[in-house]
Write an enzyme that holds these catalytic residues in place. Sequence first.
Site, PDB file in Angstrom:
ATOM      1  N   ASP A  73     -63.532  41.231  57.149  1.00 47.07           N
ATOM      2  CA  ASP A  73     -64.015  42.571  57.458  1.00 47.07           C
ATOM      3  C   ASP A  73     -63.413  42.992  58.788  1.00 47.07           C
ATOM      4  O   ASP A  73     -64.051  42.906  59.830  1.00 47.07           O
ATOM      5  CB  ASP A  73     -65.547  42.570  57.529  1.00 47.07           C
ATOM      6  CG  ASP A  73     -66.100  43.968  57.802  1.00 47.07           C
ATOM      7  OD1 ASP A  73     -65.296  44.913  57.929  1.00 47.07           O
ATOM      8  OD2 ASP A  73     -67.319  44.114  57.910  1.00 47.07           O
ATOM      9  N   PHE A  74     -62.127  43.414  58.733  1.00 44.12           N
ATOM     10  CA  PHE A  74     -61.472  43.838  59.965  1.00 44.12           C
ATOM     11  C   PHE A  74     -61.540  45.346  60.089  1.00 44.12           C
ATOM     12  O   PHE A  74     -61.400  46.060  59.108  1.00 44.12           O
ATOM     13  CB  PHE A  74     -60.021  43.342  59.989  1.00 44.12           C
ATOM     14  CG  PHE A  74     -59.956  41.839  60.042  1.00 44.12           C
ATOM     15  CD1 PHE A  74     -60.418  41.164  61.155  1.00 44.12           C
ATOM     16  CD2 PHE A  74     -59.494  41.121  58.950  1.00 44.12           C
ATOM     17  CE1 PHE A  74     -60.408  39.769  61.191  1.00 44.12           C
ATOM     18  CE2 PHE A  74     -59.469  39.733  58.983  1.00 44.12           C
ATOM     19  CZ  PHE A  74     -59.921  39.055  60.110  1.00 44.12           C
ATOM     20  N   GLU A  75     -61.788  45.791  61.290  1.00 45.43           N
ATOM     21  CA  GLU A  75     -61.915  47.229  61.500  1.00 45.43           C
ATOM     22  C   GLU A  75     -60.929  47.718  62.557  1.00 45.43           C
ATOM     23  O   GLU A  75     -60.986  48.854  62.984  1.00 45.43           O
ATOM     24  CB  GLU A  75     -63.375  47.563  61.845  1.00 45.43           C
ATOM     25  CG  GLU A  75     -64.276  46.931  60.784  1.00 45.43           C
ATOM     26  CD  GLU A  75     -65.676  47.493  60.632  1.00 45.43           C
ATOM     27  OE1 GLU A  75     -66.052  48.384  61.394  1.00 45.43           O
ATOM     28  OE2 GLU A  75     -66.377  47.019  59.705  1.00 45.43           O
ATOM     29  N   SER A  76     -60.024  46.813  63.001  1.00 51.37           N
ATOM     30  CA  SER A  76     -58.943  47.227  63.891  1.00 51.37           C
ATOM     31  C   SER A  76     -57.695  46.464  63.441  1.00 51.37           C
ATOM     32  O   SER A  76     -57.795  45.533  62.643  1.00 51.37           O
ATOM     33  CB  SER A  76     -59.290  46.879  65.342  1.00 51.37           C
ATOM     34  OG  SER A  76     -59.576  45.501  65.444  1.00 51.37           O
TER      35      SER A  76
END
Length: 359
Positions: A124-127
């Site tokens: 769950d990467f958000e960058s």
Amino acid sequence: MTDRAKLGWPGQISAEIITLAFLTTIQNPSLNFASAGDLCTPISNSSLFYCSQLEADIKTCQQEHGKSIVLSIGGATYSEGGFSNASIATSAANNIWSIFGPIVPGRNVFRPFGSSVIDGFDFDFESNVQNMIPFANQLRSLMDADMVSTGKQWLLTAAPQCPYPDAADGPMLAGKVHFDAIWVQFYNNYCGVQSFIPGASTQNNFNFDTWNTWAKNVSLNPNVKVFLGIPGASGAGSGYTSGSKLASAISYCKGFPSFGGVMIWDMSQVWANSGFLDSVTEDLGGYTPSPSTTSFTSPATLTTKTTPPTITTSPPSTTSSPGLLGQWAQCGGQGYSGPIVCHPPYKCVALSVWWSQCE
Ligand SMILES: *[C@@H]1O[C@H](CO)[C@@H](O)[C@H](O)[C@H]1NC(C)=O
Ligand SMILES: *[C@@H]1O[C@H](CO)[C@@H](O)[C@H](O)[C@H]1NC(C)=O
Ligand SMILES: *[C@@H]1O[C@H](CO)[C@@H](O)[C@H](O)[C@H]1NC(C)=O
């Protein structure tokens, strides 16, 4: 964040996959389980902690309730940016595997869950992240090798946001990594479940169809399952949707072959939102208690992030020859509890986490 106390739900348990969130750094591994971390104790010379309660709860969930426990990597605070090159990424995967994967006797490693072994990893990467593909593929090959030798079913999953393609997880999703399932975050975005228009066969903003196309045409695993990720309460994210509108959105998603079920973010929110989980379970078609369930032909899974859960709607199909299995017979897969030995010369081959067959 995870809510440890809710891992062992009383009564009918409809959540099938429970995701613990998050492993917040990878290179010098550290965890953040919000208040569920309060009971954990620091491990010296490490940024990790040891959680005796989680160690016990994981076993209870797996062994007494048939749940799968997945560790989510990343989260909004993840800031390492991935890895500077592929060889560092590969060794980091080996390290994470030794910390959370199968126990190797004699190996001295700090294990936050002690003797418990989780069932998979979620991203769950958000960058922006670099070299995450070799990291993911190394985890995948370690899982596959373990599955061949022990038969354990492993899960590799990702939680992209609904705008397609996902900015951070996108490179892995571009046909580069074999995922078993993705939990698309249909919240906090214009394409979320709140944009679903009941009764319309063509949706304007709600884009489950785009993700279904991704599953068939882009995903490395064409049998990947796509989950409808929704907020578990109005405080869990924007776009909280319930009642008949949610029922009709779920019914619409069921029309896509890649639909795997519902993911709810997060466990603490959904648990406090009385009746919501039951209504989602009902929308999915009810929960079939699973001791004798033999196959997942079209699994509908309810997942909660901190916690993905699962609900099976498909009737148990029967593959009930008591002796050795013939060619093409199912011999494994999540939820399957039938015979597993193939008649020679056939071998049990895992096609996905849901399905293994004699070939
Ligand atoms: C912790 O680190 C110190 C300094 O590097 C070292 O002397 C000590 O042996 C380490 N302790 C453990 C338990 O690894
Ligand atoms: C990867 O990065 C590490 C640390 O910066 C370096 O020591 C190593 O030589 C690099 N490996 C490759 C193949 O570039
Ligand atoms: C996948 O691509 C093919 C060829 O471009 C197209 O005909 C088909 O409709 C696509 N599948 C989906 C599910 O959109």
